[in-house]
Design a protein around this motif. Structure first.
Motif, PDB file in Angstrom:
ATOM      1  N   LEU A   6       0.834  -1.197   0.000  1.00  7.99           N
ATOM      2  CA  LEU A   6       0.000   0.000   0.000  1.00  7.99           C
ATOM      3  C   LEU A   6       0.874   1.255   0.000  1.00  7.99           C
ATOM      4  O   LEU A   6       0.605   2.214  -0.740  1.00  7.99           O
ATOM      5  CB  LEU A   6      -0.920   0.001   1.226  1.00  7.99           C
ATOM      6  N   THR A 245      -5.827   0.323  -6.594  1.00 10.38           N
ATOM      7  CA  THR A 245      -5.283   1.169  -5.530  1.00 10.38           C
ATOM      8  C   THR A 245      -4.477   2.325  -6.097  1.00 10.38           C
ATOM      9  O   THR A 245      -4.412   3.406  -5.502  1.00 10.38           O
ATOM     10  CB  THR A 245      -4.400   0.330  -4.581  1.00 10.38           C
ATOM     11  N   ALA A 284      -7.317  -2.132   0.434  1.00  8.79           N
ATOM     12  CA  ALA A 284      -6.154  -2.316   1.297  1.00  8.79           C
ATOM     13  C   ALA A 284      -6.386  -3.383   2.361  1.00  8.79           C
ATOM     14  O   ALA A 284      -5.479  -4.112   2.738  1.00  8.79           O
ATOM     15  CB  ALA A 284      -5.790  -0.985   1.961  1.00  8.79           C
TER      16      ALA A 284
END
Length: 286
Positions: A6, A245, A284
């Protein structure tokens, strides 16, 4: 998705939005694309060579084939993106391109690579894509004739994004190509493929260097660095998690378009961006 992955992807998103601002300012074509590709190869070559010598990593013929393919796909990506920026706003083209890319990449990763994201991650993907659609202006954006060319290039860019995400993800995640070597060699091949165009239009290359050298240098540094971080994340994280993401960069791009370029409609864009943040959080922790 792990916190390391992340962190890599979010850092990449900040760098990605920044170099797209530079690309919007330059509004270049094939000559400008060759210029920053060549600069990238020169800047990163010493780092890649030192890395290869230190780690004793090489490139197999199958890996090199994927490098050449990636270079070709990225030529289409950069040219369609810059044509979109010549036709429309950053806050229109960028969200559309970045939004359609992960949707297609996630579908391709599921169908072609057999990845199985969780239900929460899939819901996060859908929320990110819907938020991007709202950020671009919803259906009203498609009613404006002046926006249609920009929208077309935005969608085409999204297709290229999905293609290179799956292609490059396979190269580093399955074939085990080192991200730094993959990126540097891909940029070198891209500059070689575009060299005939640059040589035929050398006066335009010189003009781009005089007028947009700072933008070219900025893209040459930031774009590869952003992508190395993504490729690194792909070595231990599924494509169907990484691709959506990355789209947090749209929040940054929307703010840049609204604040620095005066493209307006801040409230709607921030509302849509909030939905993106929630979608990224679902990815996430999915």
């Amino acid at each position: 998705m792990s916190l390391l992955a992340l962190g890599l992807v979010l850092t990449s998103a900040c760098l990605h939005a920044s170099w797209n601002l530079l690309a919007k300012r330059a509004k270049g074509g094939a000559e400008f694309t060759w210029l920053f590709a060549a600069l990238t190869a020169v800047i990163y070559a010493p780092i890649a060579i030192a890395y290869a010598l230190y780690t004793s990593q090489g490139i197999s013929w199958s890996q090199f084939g994927f490098i050449v393919g990636s270079a070709a796909i990225h030529i289409g990506y950069f040219l369609s993106l810059q044509r979109g920026y010549r036709a429309g706003d950053l806050s229109l083209v960028y969200p559309l391109a970045r939004g359609t890319g992960p949707l297609l990449a996630t579908v391709a990763a599921i169908l072609l690579l057999g990845e199985r994201p969780t239900t929460l991650a899939l819901c996060g993907t859908v929320l990110v894509v819907v938020s991007v659609f709202l950020l671009a202006g919803g259906f009203d954006a498609f009613k404006d004739g002046a926006n249609r060319v920009a929208l077309g290039y935005g969608l085409l860019t999204g297709i290229f994004i999905a293609t290179y995400t799956v292609w490059d993800g396979y190269a580093v995640g399955v074939l085990g190509t080192a991200p730094l070597l993959f990126m540097c060699l891909s940029e070198t091949v891209r500059s070689l493929l575009l060299a005939p165009v640059a040589l035929r239009n050398w006066s335009k290359v010189r003009l781009e260097w005089r007028e947009h050298r700072l933008e070219a240098l900025g893209i040459a540094i930031l774009s590869p660095l952003a992508y190395i971080l993504v490729l690194t994340a792909l070595t231990f994280t599924p494509i169907s998690y990484v691709a959506p993401t990355r789209e947090i960069s749209i929040l940054i791009g929307a703010l840049i378009g609204a604040k620095l370029l005066g493209e307006g409609d801040v409230k709607r864009r921030l509302f849509a961006a909030s939905g993106m943040v929630l979608g990224v959080a679902m990815l996430a922790f999915g």
